[in-house]
Design an enzyme around this catalytic site. Structure first.
Site, short mmCIF file in Angstrom:
data_model
loop_
_atom_site.label_atom_id
_atom_site.label_comp_id
_atom_site.label_asym_id
_atom_site.label_seq_id
_atom_site.Cartn_x
_atom_site.Cartn_y
_atom_site.Cartn_z
N HIS A 176 36.81 -3.80 17.66
CA HIS A 176 35.43 -4.28 17.81
C HIS A 176 35.01 -5.09 16.58
O HIS A 176 35.63 -5.00 15.53
CB HIS A 176 34.46 -3.11 18.01
CG HIS A 176 34.50 -2.54 19.40
ND1 HIS A 176 35.36 -1.54 19.75
CD2 HIS A 176 33.78 -2.84 20.52
CE1 HIS A 176 35.18 -1.24 21.03
NE2 HIS A 176 34.23 -2.01 21.52
N LYS A 196 29.86 -3.03 14.24
CA LYS A 196 29.79 -1.79 15.01
C LYS A 196 29.76 -0.58 14.08
O LYS A 196 30.54 -0.51 13.13
CB LYS A 196 30.98 -1.69 15.98
CG LYS A 196 30.92 -0.47 16.88
CD LYS A 196 31.84 -0.59 18.07
CE LYS A 196 31.85 0.66 18.92
NZ LYS A 196 30.54 1.00 19.50
N1 LIG Z 1 27.78 1.11 27.20
C1 LIG Z 1 28.14 -0.14 26.96
O1 LIG Z 1 28.61 -0.88 27.86
C2 LIG Z 1 27.92 -0.71 25.61
C3 LIG Z 1 27.40 0.07 24.63
N2 LIG Z 1 27.10 -0.44 23.43
C4 LIG Z 1 26.43 0.45 22.51
O2 LIG Z 1 25.05 0.14 22.53
C5 LIG Z 1 24.48 0.41 21.26
C6 LIG Z 1 23.77 -0.82 20.74
O3 LIG Z 1 24.71 -1.83 20.47
P1 LIG Z 1 24.24 -3.21 19.82
O4 LIG Z 1 23.23 -3.88 20.69
O5 LIG Z 1 25.47 -3.93 19.46
O6 LIG Z 1 23.55 -2.66 18.48
P2 LIG Z 1 22.47 -3.34 17.53
O7 LIG Z 1 22.64 -2.70 16.20
O8 LIG Z 1 22.54 -4.82 17.64
O9 LIG Z 1 21.07 -2.88 18.15
C7 LIG Z 1 20.54 -1.60 18.01
C8 LIG Z 1 19.11 -1.57 18.46
O10 LIG Z 1 18.60 -0.26 18.31
C9 LIG Z 1 17.32 -0.32 17.72
N3 LIG Z 1 17.07 0.88 16.92
C10 LIG Z 1 17.78 1.33 15.87
N4 LIG Z 1 17.24 2.47 15.41
C11 LIG Z 1 16.16 2.71 16.16
C12 LIG Z 1 15.20 3.76 16.18
N5 LIG Z 1 15.26 4.79 15.31
N6 LIG Z 1 14.22 3.70 17.11
C13 LIG Z 1 14.18 2.69 17.99
N7 LIG Z 1 15.07 1.68 18.03
C14 LIG Z 1 16.05 1.71 17.13
C15 LIG Z 1 17.34 -1.56 16.85
O11 LIG Z 1 16.02 -1.99 16.70
P3 LIG Z 1 15.53 -2.78 15.38
O12 LIG Z 1 16.38 -4.01 15.29
O13 LIG Z 1 14.12 -3.06 15.66
O14 LIG Z 1 15.77 -1.85 14.25
C16 LIG Z 1 18.17 -2.51 17.71
O15 LIG Z 1 17.35 -3.14 18.65
C17 LIG Z 1 25.63 0.91 20.38
O16 LIG Z 1 25.67 2.33 20.44
C18 LIG Z 1 26.86 0.34 21.07
O17 LIG Z 1 28.02 1.06 20.81
C19 LIG Z 1 27.30 -1.75 23.12
C20 LIG Z 1 27.85 -2.58 24.04
C21 LIG Z 1 28.22 -2.13 25.37
O1 LIG Z 2 29.32 -1.57 20.02
C1 LIG Z 2 29.85 -2.35 20.84
O2 LIG Z 2 29.86 -3.57 20.69
C2 LIG Z 2 30.47 -1.76 22.04
N1 LIG Z 2 30.31 -0.48 22.23
C3 LIG Z 2 30.76 0.26 23.35
C4 LIG Z 2 31.65 1.40 22.93
O3 LIG Z 2 31.43 2.00 21.86
O4 LIG Z 2 32.58 1.72 23.66
C5 LIG Z 2 31.28 -0.57 24.48
C6 LIG Z 2 31.87 -1.89 24.12
O5 LIG Z 2 33.22 -1.76 23.88
C7 LIG Z 2 31.15 -2.63 23.02
#
Ligand SMILES: NC(=O)C1=CN([C@@H]2O[C@H](COP(=O)(O)OP(=O)(O)OC[C@H]3O[C@@H](n4cnc5c(N)ncnc54)[C@H](OP(=O)(O)O)[C@@H]3O)[C@@H](O)[C@H]2O)C=CC1
Ligand SMILES: O=C(O)C1=N[C@H](C(=O)O)C[C@H](O)C1
Length: 255
Positions: free
Chosen positions: A144, A148
């Site tokens: 990744h 991450k």
């Molecule tokens: N299930 C799936 O298919 C996928 C899962 N993921 C997962 O999704 C999650 C997010 O990924 P990603 O978008 O890359 O991460 P980012 O770090 O880009 O975004 C995280 C978000 O969470 C918010 N946040 C952080 N802390 C708080 C809090 N205490 N209260 C409220 N909001 C909060 C941030 O807001 P702010 O900027 O305002 O602090 C930001 O908008 C990760 O756990 C990732 O592993 C990612 C891709 C695919």
């Molecule tokens: O953080 C990411 O970017 C992603 N998180 C998910 C995970 O932890 O599996 C899914 C995806 O691979 C991207």
């Protein structure tokens, strides 16, 4: 029209969900929860709030891609104000996963560590291969982007669980998360789940089955983060009228 609330809207995936909602039929953005401010503008009809109750009361369903502590806050608030939840956040602790299960007794929740169709199928293939190739060593590698925070990825752990299920073992008892030094030979049952980080890799997962004389590697590569945002919107449209309970992405995709 299904009113969608987005939790984690400033994030890499959250922003895409808001864009993709504009192009998706039968759904529209109604509310956004922010800790501080939203880093971009949305239609003036959308409630942008630091008040989680107002956020929940302003939507029919929530999509969450945030961080484990934030997801915990959402789950706790939803116990008071139940709403269907699509949760994509990974790296949840045992306590947070228990909270999620508890919350699913009051509302429908779809929890998926990966919202893509390809990974949903990969989990089925891994289960089958692990069961059929009983003498093969199983090793999982995920790659990744450098931003991450959790490791190994939620997807890699779920793939590990599928493999462990196929073998009839408990992943927690057989998982190896690193090798360094004079550690001796590999044991038959162990399942390694290793993480690499760098650059802007969206997400790559390889599950290898290795034997003397041959090996198979099953690989999935996400080339666009819209795979996840679109998958989450599809999951929200599916979940919104379901009974209370905990659902998986396979339930939604019927695979
Ligand atoms: N299930 C799936 O298919 C996928 C899962 N993921 C997962 O999704 C999650 C997010 O990924 P990603 O978008 O890359 O991460 P980012 O770090 O880009 O975004 C995280 C978000 O969470 C918010 N946040 C952080 N802390 C708080 C809090 N205490 N209260 C409220 N909001 C909060 C941030 O807001 P702010 O900027 O305002 O602090 C930001 O908008 C990760 O756990 C990732 O592993 C990612 C891709 C695919
Ligand atoms: O953080 C990411 O970017 C992603 N998180 C998910 C995970 O932890 O599996 C899914 C995806 O691979 C991207």
């Amino acid at each position: 029209m299904i009113k969608v609330g987005v939790f984690g809207a400033n994030g890499r995936v959250g922003k895409l969900i808001i864009d993709d909602l504009k192009e998706s039929e039968g759904v529209s953005l109604s509310s956004v929860f922010v800790r501080n401010t939203l880093n971009y503008s949305v239609d003036s009809s959308v409630i942008v709030s630091t008040d989680i109750e107002l956020f929940l009361n302003s939507c029919d369903i929530v999509i969450d891609f945030s961080l484990p502590e934030a997801c915990e806050t959402l789950l706790e608030a939803s116990l008071k104000t139940p709403k269907p939840l699509v949760i994509g956040t990974t790296g949840l602790s045992a306590h947070q996963l228990n909270l999620l299960k508890q919350a699913s007794e009051n509302m429908p929740i779809l929890y998926a560590t990966n919202m893509s169709l390809g990974v949903a199928l990969l989990n089925k293939l891994v289960y089958q291969a692990a069961a059929a190739l009983e003498d093969f060593d199983i090793e999982i590698v995920e790659m990744h982007h450098k931003h991450k925070k959790d490791a190994p990825s939620g997807t890699a752990l779920t793939l590990g669980e599928s493999a462990a299920l196929g073998r009839g073992v408990d992943l927690d008892k057989v998982r190896v998360s690193g090798r360094d030094g004079n550690i001796g030979e590999r044991s038959k049952d162990e399942i390694a789940v290793m993480a690499l980080r760098g650059g802007d890799i969206v997400g790559r997962h390889t599950v290898g089955f290795y034997n003397d004389g041959e090996f198979i590697e099953l690989n999935h590569t996400a080339t666009s983060r819209n795979t996840f945002s679109k998958g989450a919107i599809r999951a929200a449209s599916w979940l919104v009228d379901k009974e209370v309970g905990l659902y998986s992405i396979s339930d939604c995709l019927e695979i």
